[in-house]
Design a protein around this motif. Structure first.
Motif, PDB file in Angstrom:
ATOM      1  N   LEU A 227       0.837  -1.209   0.000  1.00 28.53           N
ATOM      2  CA  LEU A 227       0.000   0.000   0.000  1.00 28.53           C
ATOM      3  C   LEU A 227       0.870   1.257   0.000  1.00 28.53           C
ATOM      4  O   LEU A 227       0.622   2.210  -0.736  1.00 28.53           O
ATOM      5  CB  LEU A 227      -0.886  -0.034   1.250  1.00 28.53           C
ATOM      6  CG  LEU A 227      -2.209   0.711   1.210  1.00 28.53           C
ATOM      7  CD1 LEU A 227      -3.129   0.075   0.200  1.00 28.53           C
ATOM      8  CD2 LEU A 227      -2.849   0.694   2.586  1.00 28.53           C
TER       9      LEU A 227
ATOM     10  N   CYS B  28      -9.409   2.142  11.328  1.00 20.86           N
ATOM     11  CA  CYS B  28     -10.808   2.039  10.905  1.00 20.86           C
ATOM     12  C   CYS B  28     -11.106   0.639  10.371  1.00 20.86           C
ATOM     13  O   CYS B  28     -12.146   0.049  10.689  1.00 20.86           O
ATOM     14  CB  CYS B  28     -11.121   3.082   9.839  1.00 20.86           C
ATOM     15  SG  CYS B  28     -11.001   4.767  10.449  1.00 20.86           S
ATOM     16  N   THR B  29     -10.185   0.098   9.567  1.00 24.62           N
ATOM     17  CA  THR B  29     -10.367  -1.255   9.035  1.00 24.62           C
ATOM     18  C   THR B  29     -10.449  -2.282  10.163  1.00 24.62           C
ATOM     19  O   THR B  29     -11.275  -3.194  10.129  1.00 24.62           O
ATOM     20  CB  THR B  29      -9.193  -1.628   8.101  1.00 24.62           C
ATOM     21  OG1 THR B  29      -9.018  -0.592   7.157  1.00 24.62           O
ATOM     22  CG2 THR B  29      -9.460  -2.940   7.389  1.00 24.62           C
TER      23      THR B  29
ATOM     24  N   THR C 243     -15.395   5.640  13.835  1.00 22.37           N
ATOM     25  CA  THR C 243     -15.770   4.374  13.204  1.00 22.37           C
ATOM     26  C   THR C 243     -16.380   3.419  14.215  1.00 22.37           C
ATOM     27  O   THR C 243     -17.434   2.829  13.968  1.00 22.37           O
ATOM     28  CB  THR C 243     -14.530   3.704  12.564  1.00 22.37           C
ATOM     29  OG1 THR C 243     -13.868   4.650  11.762  1.00 22.37           O
ATOM     30  CG2 THR C 243     -14.928   2.502  11.739  1.00 22.37           C
TER      31      THR C 243
ATOM     32  N   TYR D 165     -10.742   9.233  13.965  1.00 20.52           N
ATOM     33  CA  TYR D 165     -11.434   8.340  13.039  1.00 20.52           C
ATOM     34  C   TYR D 165     -11.641   6.956  13.635  1.00 20.52           C
ATOM     35  O   TYR D 165     -12.604   6.265  13.283  1.00 20.52           O
ATOM     36  CB  TYR D 165     -10.710   8.288  11.698  1.00 20.52           C
ATOM     37  CG  TYR D 165     -10.849   9.605  10.976  1.00 20.52           C
ATOM     38  CD1 TYR D 165     -12.090   9.989  10.478  1.00 20.52           C
ATOM     39  CD2 TYR D 165      -9.791  10.492  10.861  1.00 20.52           C
ATOM     40  CE1 TYR D 165     -12.258  11.217   9.858  1.00 20.52           C
ATOM     41  CE2 TYR D 165      -9.937  11.715  10.238  1.00 20.52           C
ATOM     42  CZ  TYR D 165     -11.173  12.074   9.750  1.00 20.52           C
ATOM     43  OH  TYR D 165     -11.346  13.289   9.147  1.00 20.52           O
TER      44      TYR D 165
ATOM     45  N   LEU E  15      -6.359   4.500   8.244  1.00 22.57           N
ATOM     46  CA  LEU E  15      -7.010   3.432   7.483  1.00 22.57           C
ATOM     47  C   LEU E  15      -6.976   2.105   8.250  1.00 22.57           C
ATOM     48  O   LEU E  15      -7.970   1.386   8.311  1.00 22.57           O
ATOM     49  CB  LEU E  15      -6.273   3.278   6.147  1.00 22.57           C
ATOM     50  CG  LEU E  15      -7.022   2.630   5.004  1.00 22.57           C
ATOM     51  CD1 LEU E  15      -8.193   3.494   4.587  1.00 22.57           C
ATOM     52  CD2 LEU E  15      -6.079   2.418   3.820  1.00 22.57           C
ATOM     53  N   LEU E  16      -5.825   1.812   8.843  1.00 20.64           N
ATOM     54  CA  LEU E  16      -5.669   0.550   9.568  1.00 20.64           C
ATOM     55  C   LEU E  16      -6.605   0.475  10.765  1.00 20.64           C
ATOM     56  O   LEU E  16      -7.250  -0.548  10.998  1.00 20.64           O
ATOM     57  CB  LEU E  16      -4.216   0.398  10.037  1.00 20.64           C
ATOM     58  CG  LEU E  16      -3.204  -0.038   8.994  1.00 20.64           C
ATOM     59  CD1 LEU E  16      -1.796   0.081   9.554  1.00 20.64           C
ATOM     60  CD2 LEU E  16      -3.468  -1.453   8.548  1.00 20.64           C
TER      61      LEU E  16
ATOM     62  N   ARG F 227      -2.099   8.635   6.959  1.00 15.53           N
ATOM     63  CA  ARG F 227      -3.335   8.135   6.344  1.00 15.53           C
ATOM     64  C   ARG F 227      -3.436   6.627   6.477  1.00 15.53           C
ATOM     65  O   ARG F 227      -4.505   6.078   6.701  1.00 15.53           O
ATOM     66  CB  ARG F 227      -3.364   8.516   4.861  1.00 15.53           C
ATOM     67  CG  ARG F 227      -3.448   9.995   4.652  1.00 15.53           C
ATOM     68  CD  ARG F 227      -4.233  10.320   3.392  1.00 15.53           C
ATOM     69  NE  ARG F 227      -4.494  11.745   3.371  1.00 15.53           N
ATOM     70  CZ  ARG F 227      -3.953  12.576   2.491  1.00 15.53           C
ATOM     71  NH1 ARG F 227      -3.177  12.112   1.547  1.00 15.53           N
ATOM     72  NH2 ARG F 227      -4.226  13.858   2.540  1.00 15.53           N
ATOM     73  N   VAL F 228      -2.284   5.956   6.301  1.00 17.04           N
ATOM     74  CA  VAL F 228      -2.274   4.499   6.418  1.00 17.04           C
ATOM     75  C   VAL F 228      -2.683   4.084   7.827  1.00 17.04           C
ATOM     76  O   VAL F 228      -3.470   3.154   8.015  1.00 17.04           O
ATOM     77  CB  VAL F 228      -0.879   3.939   6.072  1.00 17.04           C
ATOM     78  CG1 VAL F 228      -0.789   2.466   6.402  1.00 17.04           C
ATOM     79  CG2 VAL F 228      -0.584   4.156   4.596  1.00 17.04           C
TER      80      VAL F 228
ATOM     81  N   LEU G 194       0.465   6.687  -0.381  1.00 16.44           N
ATOM     82  CA  LEU G 194      -0.303   7.165   0.770  1.00 16.44           C
ATOM     83  C   LEU G 194       0.670   7.549   1.883  1.00 16.44           C
ATOM     84  O   LEU G 194       1.661   6.870   2.103  1.00 16.44           O
ATOM     85  CB  LEU G 194      -1.218   6.061   1.287  1.00 16.44           C
ATOM     86  CG  LEU G 194      -2.596   5.928   0.659  1.00 16.44           C
ATOM     87  CD1 LEU G 194      -3.316   4.727   1.241  1.00 16.44           C
ATOM     88  CD2 LEU G 194      -3.419   7.171   0.886  1.00 16.44           C
TER      89      LEU G 194
END
Lengths: 118, 163
Positions: A20, A37-38, B145, B141, A34-35, A30-31, A26
């Motif tokens: 990624l 939230c994922t 979430t 976030y 993203l992690l 941001r990564v 990215l």
């Protein structure tokens, strides 16, 4: 055996994120977002708990595990307190990680001086 | 005549641009993705094994899973902050790439590094603000979430769809 599973699962998550980073440009921040939230999403559909049972720290140490921890806290708080739990659980479960990072980082800023970047 | 000259100049320009592109490609260090992935794998794996070691030790002391997880985070964060302070973490990160970014140690590093870096700008607007420069978005976030998922879970629970 748990060390081997922790190693390859944790390593695999990092190797996938490396793709990624290299392919999408990215930014690290941001990564990380993203992690987390994922991780929360994977936790809510029940996948991440299974991975944690299998890989232990290999799943809980990466930031995906942090997201899962947030979700688990929310779920638990809803179970115990009802509606207000939605606003309670996330910070409760992540308290140690966040407080530790903030407190140790602050102390570090008192002790260490900025270094030249090389 | 003027038009011909213009196109000639344009061609020249394009040629230069192409050559420049080639030059940039030559000078930019090429990182092979596979090599980076291997490094991230080893580095991330090693940090997770360290975490597993702390976790196993806590469990052997009779602590439950949740508290052991807390201790694991606490110690990993402390180690990461120390490595950041002694300027070791950036060196590991240069080698390990995502292997140092993805574990919770990467989060701790992203909190400690700006706190140390911006201390000269003062307690409030230096350390106080900059300490959240990466942690802020991550926490925001993450909380958002998990709360949104929690709201869905709450409704589904009211309807009796999930237990």
């Amino acid at each position: 055996m748990d060390y081997i599973n922790a190693f390859w699962v944790g390593g695999l998550i990092c190797a996938l994120v490396q793709i990624l980073l290299d392919k999408t440009k990215l930014l690290p921040g941001r990564v990380m977002v993203l992690l987390v939230c994922t991780g929360a999403v994977l936790g809510s559909v029940g996948i991440y708990n299974k991975l944690m049972d299998f890989a232990g720290a290999g799943a809980s140490v990466p930031l995906l595990g942090f997201g899962n921890l947030l979700w688990k806290g929310v779920k638990k708080a809803i179970g115990e307190q009802g509606f207000i739990g939605i606003f309670m659980g996330g910070f409760t479960s992540s308290a140690v990680g966040i407080s530790a990072a903030l407190i140790f980082a602050y102390l570090a800023s008192l002790i260490f001086k900025p270094k030249m970047k090389n | 005549m003027v038009k011909v000259m213009a196109t000639a100049a344009e061609q020249e320009k394009q040629k230069k641009a192409k050559e420049y592109e080639k030059y940039v490609k030559q000078v930019t260090p090429t990182h092979s993705l596979f090599k980076n992935m291997c490094r991230a794998f080893l580095c991330g794996g090693a940090i997770c094994v360290l975490g597993q070691g702390i976790m196993n030790f806590c469990m052997s002391q009779g602590l439950d899973k949740e508290i052991s997880g807390g201790w694991t985070s606490l110690i990993l964060v402390l180690l990461s902050v120390l490595c950041t302070g002694f300027n070791i973490y950036p060196k590991i990160a240069k080698w390990g790439g995502a292997g140092t970014l993805v574990p919770i140690t990467g989060f701790a590093n992203s909190v400690a590094a700006p706190a140390i870096e911006y201390q000269k700008e003062g307690q409030v607007f230096g350390i106080g603000c900059k300490i959240f420069i990466i942690a802020g978005p991550v926490i925001l976030y993450g909380i958002l979430t998990s709360a949104a998922l929690g709201a869905i879970y709450y409704v589904l629970k009211l309807w009796g769809i999930v237990g």
